[in-house]
Design a protein around this motif. Structure first.
Motif, PDB file in Angstrom:
ATOM      1  N   LYS A 108       0.827  -1.198   0.000  1.00 35.21           N
ATOM      2  CA  LYS A 108       0.000   0.000   0.000  1.00 35.21           C
ATOM      3  C   LYS A 108       0.862   1.248   0.000  1.00 35.21           C
ATOM      4  CE  LYS A 108      -0.755  -0.884   4.876  1.00 35.21           C
ATOM      5  NZ  LYS A 108      -1.732  -0.932   5.947  1.00 35.21           N
ATOM      6  N   SER A 109       0.345   2.263  -0.625  1.00 30.83           N
ATOM      7  CA  SER A 109       1.025   3.550  -0.667  1.00 30.83           C
ATOM      8  C   SER A 109       0.309   4.482   0.304  1.00 30.83           C
ATOM      9  CB  SER A 109       0.987   4.115  -2.083  1.00 30.83           C
ATOM     10  OG  SER A 109       1.591   5.383  -2.095  1.00 30.83           O
ATOM     11  N   LEU A 110       1.016   4.931   1.330  1.00 28.21           N
ATOM     12  CA  LEU A 110       0.392   5.721   2.385  1.00 28.21           C
ATOM     13  C   LEU A 110       1.116   7.036   2.598  1.00 28.21           C
ATOM     14  CD1 LEU A 110       0.069   2.886   5.024  1.00 28.21           C
ATOM     15  CD2 LEU A 110      -1.726   3.706   3.530  1.00 28.21           C
ATOM     16  N   ARG A 111       0.365   8.019   3.025  1.00 30.67           N
ATOM     17  CA  ARG A 111       0.953   9.268   3.499  1.00 30.67           C
ATOM     18  C   ARG A 111       0.964   9.130   5.012  1.00 30.67           C
ATOM     19  NH1 ARG A 111       3.481  13.856   2.862  1.00 30.67           N
ATOM     20  NH2 ARG A 111       2.610  15.683   3.853  1.00 30.67           N
ATOM     21  N   VAL A 112       2.124   9.109   5.607  1.00 26.16           N
ATOM     22  CA  VAL A 112       2.223   8.840   7.034  1.00 26.16           C
ATOM     23  C   VAL A 112       2.827  10.026   7.774  1.00 26.16           C
ATOM     24  CG1 VAL A 112       2.372   6.350   6.776  1.00 26.16           C
ATOM     25  CG2 VAL A 112       4.454   7.677   6.758  1.00 26.16           C
ATOM     26  N   THR A 113       2.368  10.187   8.992  1.00 27.99           N
ATOM     27  CA  THR A 113       2.932  11.168   9.903  1.00 27.99           C
ATOM     28  C   THR A 113       3.472  10.383  11.094  1.00 27.99           C
ATOM     29  OG1 THR A 113       1.266  12.773   9.223  1.00 27.99           O
ATOM     30  CG2 THR A 113       2.459  13.233  11.263  1.00 27.99           C
ATOM     31  N   PRO A 114       4.785  10.404  11.306  1.00 32.62           N
ATOM     32  CA  PRO A 114       5.357   9.588  12.370  1.00 32.62           C
ATOM     33  C   PRO A 114       4.949  10.067  13.762  1.00 32.62           C
ATOM     34  CG  PRO A 114       7.005  11.086  11.533  1.00 32.62           C
ATOM     35  CD  PRO A 114       5.791  11.236  10.653  1.00 32.62           C
ATOM     36  N   ASN A 115       4.846   9.129  14.664  1.00 30.53           N
ATOM     37  CA  ASN A 115       4.573   9.421  16.067  1.00 30.53           C
ATOM     38  C   ASN A 115       5.884   9.166  16.806  1.00 30.53           C
ATOM     39  OD1 ASN A 115       3.875   9.423  18.759  1.00 30.53           O
ATOM     40  ND2 ASN A 115       1.936   8.356  18.443  1.00 30.53           N
ATOM     41  N   GLY A 116       6.666  10.234  16.976  1.00 30.07           N
ATOM     42  CA  GLY A 116       7.990  10.106  17.570  1.00 30.07           C
ATOM     43  C   GLY A 116       7.976   9.493  18.955  1.00 30.07           C
ATOM     44  N   ALA A 117       6.981   9.856  19.759  1.00 31.50           N
ATOM     45  CA  ALA A 117       6.888   9.305  21.115  1.00 31.50           C
ATOM     46  C   ALA A 117       6.661   7.795  21.066  1.00 31.50           C
ATOM     47  CB  ALA A 117       5.763   9.990  21.885  1.00 31.50           C
ATOM     48  N   ALA A 118       5.845   7.336  20.130  1.00 30.54           N
ATOM     49  CA  ALA A 118       5.584   5.897  19.997  1.00 30.54           C
ATOM     50  C   ALA A 118       6.833   5.175  19.521  1.00 30.54           C
ATOM     51  CB  ALA A 118       4.429   5.648  19.037  1.00 30.54           C
ATOM     52  N   ILE A 119       7.547   5.773  18.576  1.00 33.45           N
ATOM     53  CA  ILE A 119       8.785   5.156  18.076  1.00 33.45           C
ATOM     54  C   ILE A 119       9.769   4.985  19.226  1.00 33.45           C
ATOM     55  CG2 ILE A 119      10.790   5.488  16.577  1.00 33.45           C
ATOM     56  CD1 ILE A 119       8.856   6.958  14.628  1.00 33.45           C
ATOM     57  N   LYS A 120       9.949   6.042  20.005  1.00 35.65           N
ATOM     58  CA  LYS A 120      10.895   5.986  21.126  1.00 35.65           C
ATOM     59  C   LYS A 120      10.444   4.980  22.183  1.00 35.65           C
ATOM     60  CE  LYS A 120      13.455   8.774  24.409  1.00 35.65           C
ATOM     61  NZ  LYS A 120      13.804  10.121  24.851  1.00 35.65           N
ATOM     62  N   ALA A 121       9.153   4.980  22.498  1.00 37.61           N
ATOM     63  CA  ALA A 121       8.642   4.058  23.520  1.00 37.61           C
ATOM     64  C   ALA A 121       8.827   2.598  23.094  1.00 37.61           C
ATOM     65  CB  ALA A 121       7.169   4.347  23.795  1.00 37.61           C
ATOM     66  N   ILE A 122       8.520   2.299  21.850  1.00 37.13           N
ATOM     67  CA  ILE A 122       8.677   0.923  21.361  1.00 37.13           C
ATOM     68  C   ILE A 122      10.152   0.547  21.320  1.00 37.13           C
ATOM     69  CG2 ILE A 122       8.390  -0.587  19.358  1.00 37.13           C
ATOM     70  CD1 ILE A 122       5.783   1.037  18.762  1.00 37.13           C
ATOM     71  N   ARG A 123      10.986   1.483  20.839  1.00 41.35           N
ATOM     72  CA  ARG A 123      12.426   1.214  20.774  1.00 41.35           C
ATOM     73  C   ARG A 123      12.985   0.914  22.160  1.00 41.35           C
ATOM     74  NH1 ARG A 123      16.661   4.203  21.883  1.00 41.35           N
ATOM     75  NH2 ARG A 123      15.576   6.209  21.888  1.00 41.35           N
TER      76      ARG A 123
ATOM     77  N   THR B   6       3.559  -0.366  10.482  1.00 37.24           N
ATOM     78  CA  THR B   6       3.739   1.081  10.340  1.00 37.24           C
ATOM     79  C   THR B   6       2.667   1.842  11.104  1.00 37.24           C
ATOM     80  OG1 THR B   6       2.543   1.047   8.247  1.00 37.24           O
ATOM     81  CG2 THR B   6       4.946   0.987   8.128  1.00 37.24           C
ATOM     82  N   SER B   7       1.487   1.258  11.236  1.00 38.56           N
ATOM     83  CA  SER B   7       0.418   1.953  11.963  1.00 38.56           C
ATOM     84  C   SER B   7       0.751   2.105  13.447  1.00 38.56           C
ATOM     85  CB  SER B   7      -0.914   1.237  11.786  1.00 38.56           C
ATOM     86  OG  SER B   7      -0.856  -0.071  12.316  1.00 38.56           O
ATOM     87  N   ALA B   8       1.635   1.260  13.977  1.00 35.35           N
ATOM     88  CA  ALA B   8       2.025   1.347  15.382  1.00 35.35           C
ATOM     89  C   ALA B   8       2.911   2.561  15.649  1.00 35.35           C
ATOM     90  CB  ALA B   8       2.746   0.079  15.813  1.00 35.35           C
ATOM     91  N   ILE B   9       3.538   3.112  14.605  1.00 34.64           N
ATOM     92  CA  ILE B   9       4.455   4.217  14.805  1.00 34.64           C
ATOM     93  C   ILE B   9       4.049   5.466  14.047  1.00 34.64           C
ATOM     94  CG2 ILE B   9       6.403   2.723  15.379  1.00 34.64           C
ATOM     95  CD1 ILE B   9       7.482   3.289  12.516  1.00 34.64           C
ATOM     96  N   THR B  10       2.782   5.523  13.603  1.00 36.73           N
ATOM     97  CA  THR B  10       2.295   6.705  12.901  1.00 36.73           C
ATOM     98  C   THR B  10       1.029   7.218  13.556  1.00 36.73           C
ATOM     99  OG1 THR B  10       1.077   5.338  11.337  1.00 36.73           O
ATOM    100  CG2 THR B  10       3.278   6.055  10.665  1.00 36.73           C
ATOM    101  N   HIS B  11       0.750   8.502  13.341  1.00 35.37           N
ATOM    102  CA  HIS B  11      -0.477   9.108  13.874  1.00 35.37           C
ATOM    103  C   HIS B  11      -1.689   8.678  13.072  1.00 35.37           C
ATOM    104  CE1 HIS B  11       1.278  11.715  16.865  1.00 35.37           C
ATOM    105  NE2 HIS B  11       2.153  12.148  15.989  1.00 35.37           N
TER     106      HIS B  11
END
Length: 90
Positions: free
Chosen positions: A17-32, A80-85
């Motif tokens: 799928k081709s998506l326009r995504v906006t990253p959720n920095g807090a989620a990325i950091k928390a998961i990392r 990708t949905s776990a780390i995007t708004h």
């Protein structure tokens, strides 16, 4: 996870799928951090610069390329949905 495997998974996600995504920095950091991955480890897994990853987590990069978001998600073994708004079809 090997770098080639992370990139292969990321490319598969993009092919689906081709998506326009906006990253959720807090989620990325928390998961990392929950997966006990340092920025250095993420850099090695993704091939992205540590400074870039740090800026992304802090919300200083508003619209990264879709392939970079997919690469980060694959490296952390999440969707990708776990780390995007939000995701909207283009």
């Amino acid at each position: 996870m090997c770098l080639w495997r992370a990139r292969t998974l990321a490319l598969r996600v993009l092919a689906c799928k081709s998506l326009r995504v906006t990253p959720n920095g807090a989620a990325i950091k928390a998961i990392r951090e929950a997966k006990q991955l340092s920025l250095r480890a993420m850099s090695l897994r993704t091939g992205l610069n540590r400074g870039y990853l740090s800026r992304l987590e802090r919300g200083l990069i508003a619209h990264p390329s879709e392939d970079k978001v997919a690469l980060i998600a694959a490296a952390m073994q999440v969707s990708t949905s776990a780390i995007t708004h939000k995701e909207t079809p283009t």
